[in-house]
Enzyme design. Structure first.
Site, PDB file in Angstrom:
ATOM      1  N   ASP A  59       0.843  -1.199   0.000  1.00 46.69           N
ATOM      2  CA  ASP A  59       0.000   0.000   0.000  1.00 46.69           C
ATOM      3  C   ASP A  59       0.882   1.256   0.000  1.00 46.69           C
ATOM      4  O   ASP A  59       0.632   2.214  -0.729  1.00 46.69           O
ATOM      5  CB  ASP A  59      -0.878  -0.047   1.263  1.00 46.69           C
ATOM      6  CG  ASP A  59      -2.160   0.757   1.116  1.00 46.69           C
ATOM      7  OD1 ASP A  59      -2.509   1.135  -0.026  1.00 46.69           O
ATOM      8  OD2 ASP A  59      -2.829   0.997   2.142  1.00 46.69           O
ATOM      9  N   HIS A 101      -4.614   2.530  -7.171  1.00 51.32           N
ATOM     10  CA  HIS A 101      -5.756   2.190  -6.316  1.00 51.32           C
ATOM     11  C   HIS A 101      -7.020   1.889  -7.124  1.00 51.32           C
ATOM     12  O   HIS A 101      -7.858   1.112  -6.684  1.00 51.32           O
ATOM     13  CB  HIS A 101      -6.011   3.278  -5.261  1.00 51.32           C
ATOM     14  CG  HIS A 101      -5.269   3.015  -3.983  1.00 51.32           C
ATOM     15  ND1 HIS A 101      -3.923   3.261  -3.859  1.00 51.32           N
ATOM     16  CD2 HIS A 101      -5.669   2.474  -2.799  1.00 51.32           C
ATOM     17  CE1 HIS A 101      -3.534   2.902  -2.636  1.00 51.32           C
ATOM     18  NE2 HIS A 101      -4.568   2.414  -1.977  1.00 51.32           N
ATOM     19  N   HIS A 158      -6.703  -1.650  -8.177  1.00 48.55           N
ATOM     20  CA  HIS A 158      -7.081  -2.456  -7.006  1.00 48.55           C
ATOM     21  C   HIS A 158      -8.598  -2.602  -6.932  1.00 48.55           C
ATOM     22  O   HIS A 158      -9.120  -3.703  -6.756  1.00 48.55           O
ATOM     23  CB  HIS A 158      -6.557  -1.808  -5.719  1.00 48.55           C
ATOM     24  CG  HIS A 158      -7.280  -2.273  -4.486  1.00 48.55           C
ATOM     25  ND1 HIS A 158      -8.476  -1.708  -4.075  1.00 48.55           N
ATOM     26  CD2 HIS A 158      -7.017  -3.269  -3.610  1.00 48.55           C
ATOM     27  CE1 HIS A 158      -8.901  -2.343  -2.996  1.00 48.55           C
ATOM     28  NE2 HIS A 158      -8.036  -3.291  -2.689  1.00 48.55           N
ATOM     29  N   HIS A 174      -5.456  -5.942   0.616  1.00 48.60           N
ATOM     30  CA  HIS A 174      -5.504  -4.637  -0.055  1.00 48.60           C
ATOM     31  C   HIS A 174      -4.156  -4.255  -0.693  1.00 48.60           C
ATOM     32  O   HIS A 174      -4.073  -4.023  -1.899  1.00 48.60           O
ATOM     33  CB  HIS A 174      -5.941  -3.582   0.973  1.00 48.60           C
ATOM     34  CG  HIS A 174      -5.910  -2.180   0.469  1.00 48.60           C
ATOM     35  ND1 HIS A 174      -6.909  -1.656  -0.334  1.00 48.60           N
ATOM     36  CD2 HIS A 174      -4.996  -1.183   0.626  1.00 48.60           C
ATOM     37  CE1 HIS A 174      -6.600  -0.399  -0.631  1.00 48.60           C
ATOM     38  NE2 HIS A 174      -5.457  -0.082  -0.064  1.00 48.60           N
TER      39      HIS A 174
END
Ligand SMILES: [Zn+2]
Length: 375
Positions: free
Chosen positions: A176, A259, A262, A276
């Site tokens: 992340d 993101h 993702h 994540h």
């Protein structure tokens, strides 16, 4: 319309170190929280920390009650804890545990209009310092970002607790955090909005860069420390990078393609066993293809990611033999209106994303193969 003003937001106080839980009482007093408080905790930290809470909060004369987290950040759970907090007339909600506990505790604090305190027991994402929660549907598909009025009043991170958590969670936090600088850099170059709906400040972008520096210098040593369940300076640096710098960096610096990819990946049930930050890691490789980054940039993130075991291929996030239809579905979700991929300095279509995902996967596979051959 884009907000022309630059905005930076942060928790009021951030505390980190070995045995930080021993200081919880005095730290609450430091930010003006006198109690009573409600601690929402998952079961494991409750067992390890409850005696410490009694001691530290007792010393500070702060009354407290404890609720055990049900396991899901659902509307029912938020209502249940809100009712408990209301009945106890609390002045703060203290979340202790992983992402879902903290998200729930912040939603409760927001509902009650009281201070939010986050005590993450894992360094698996950049959520604890932010003023937003990521909401998922019951089947783990990304739903939306939920924004709160303010960041937590206090974030207290006990490094000795983090050191005992599974290493895979720390590595996911590194994934992340790895994207933070590259996404903030994109937002800066395209003069897009950060996650606070303002322009990034130089400070926000610089914090994202420091986050990346710390990762480059400490990631592998921190993973080794986590495997041994010991606290070392490298682990402390990575906890700070994953939790504080990535948190401020993504929120005040901004998000971009990684993101959104993702979020696209979460549409596929096969990616559900992956965390994540693991999916963000593959998202970053895809962002690099889209942005046509240099070979040097690719080498840098691929070597960092693979050194700590982060995914760089589709198979490594559960998609072993994806069909063209699946990739197209992921790409469509990736470019949905409001997605941060639209912060890229050029227009991005679903076809662009689908092609970049295939190319990223091939680059990742080639990288892994060349590593294998060189051993
Ligand atoms: Zn993230």
């Amino acid at each position: 319309m884009t907000n022309p003003l630059a905005v930076l937001q942060s928790p009021a106080r951030y505390v980190q170190g070995r045995g930080a839980t021993d200081h919880l009482g005095q730290e609450l007093a430091q930010v003006g929280i006198t109690g009573p408080v409600l601690i929402l905790s998952s079961a494991a930290p409750l067992r390890i920390l409850s005696r410490t809470w009694s001691e530290t909060l007792g010393k500070a004369n702060i009354e407290f009650s404890v609720e055990t987290f049900s396991g899901e950040c659902s509307p029912d759970e938020i209502d249940r804890v809100t009712a408990a907090g209301k009945a106890a007339n609390v002045t703060a909600i203290i979340g202790v545990g992983g992402g879902k506990v903290l998200d729930t505790s912040r939603a409760v604090a927001d509902a009650l209009g009281v201070a939010a305190v986050n005590c993450p027991t894992v360094a698996s994402s950049d959520a604890p310092c932010s003023a937003l929660s990521v909401l998922y549907q019951d089947d783990d598909e990304f739903l939306e970002y939920r924004f709160y009025k303010s960041n937590p009043q206090l974030v207290l991170v006990d490094s000795s607790v983090i050191a005992r958590a599974p290493t895979r969670l720390l590595v996911s936090g590194i994934g992340d955090a790895l994207a933070t600088w590259w996404e903030a850099d994109t937002v800066r170059r395209s003069a897009s909005e950060n996650q606070l709906h303002g322009q990034p400040t130089k400070t926000g972008t610089a914090l994202a860069h420091l986050c990346y520096q710390l990762l480059k210098e400490n990631a592998t040593a921190a993973v080794a420390a986590s495997n041994l369940n010991v606290v070392t300076p490298a682990l402390e640096n990575i906890i700070e990078a994953n939790t504080l710098l990535s948190g401020l960096g993504f929120e005040s610096g901004g998000l971009a393609a990684a993101h959104s990819v993702h979020n696209g990946l979460t549409t596929q049930s096969k990616t559900r066993d992956f965390l994540h930050g693991e999916k963000v890691s593959f998202g970053l490789v895809t962002q690099f293809v889209l942005e046509d980054r240099s070979t040097q940039d690719f080498d840098e993130i691929l070597s960092l990611a693979t050194a700590v075991g982060l995914p760089v291929t589709l198979a490594q996030v559960g998609l072993k033999k994806p069909t063209a239809g699946q990739i197209h579905h992921i790409a469509e979700r990736t470019v949905a209106p409001g997605e941060t991929i639209h912060h890229e300095p050029f227009k991005v279509s679903a076809t662009d994303v689908a092609d970049s995902i295939w190319a990223a996967d091939a680059i990742g596979r080639e990288w892994l193969m060349s590593r294998e051959n060189s051993h």
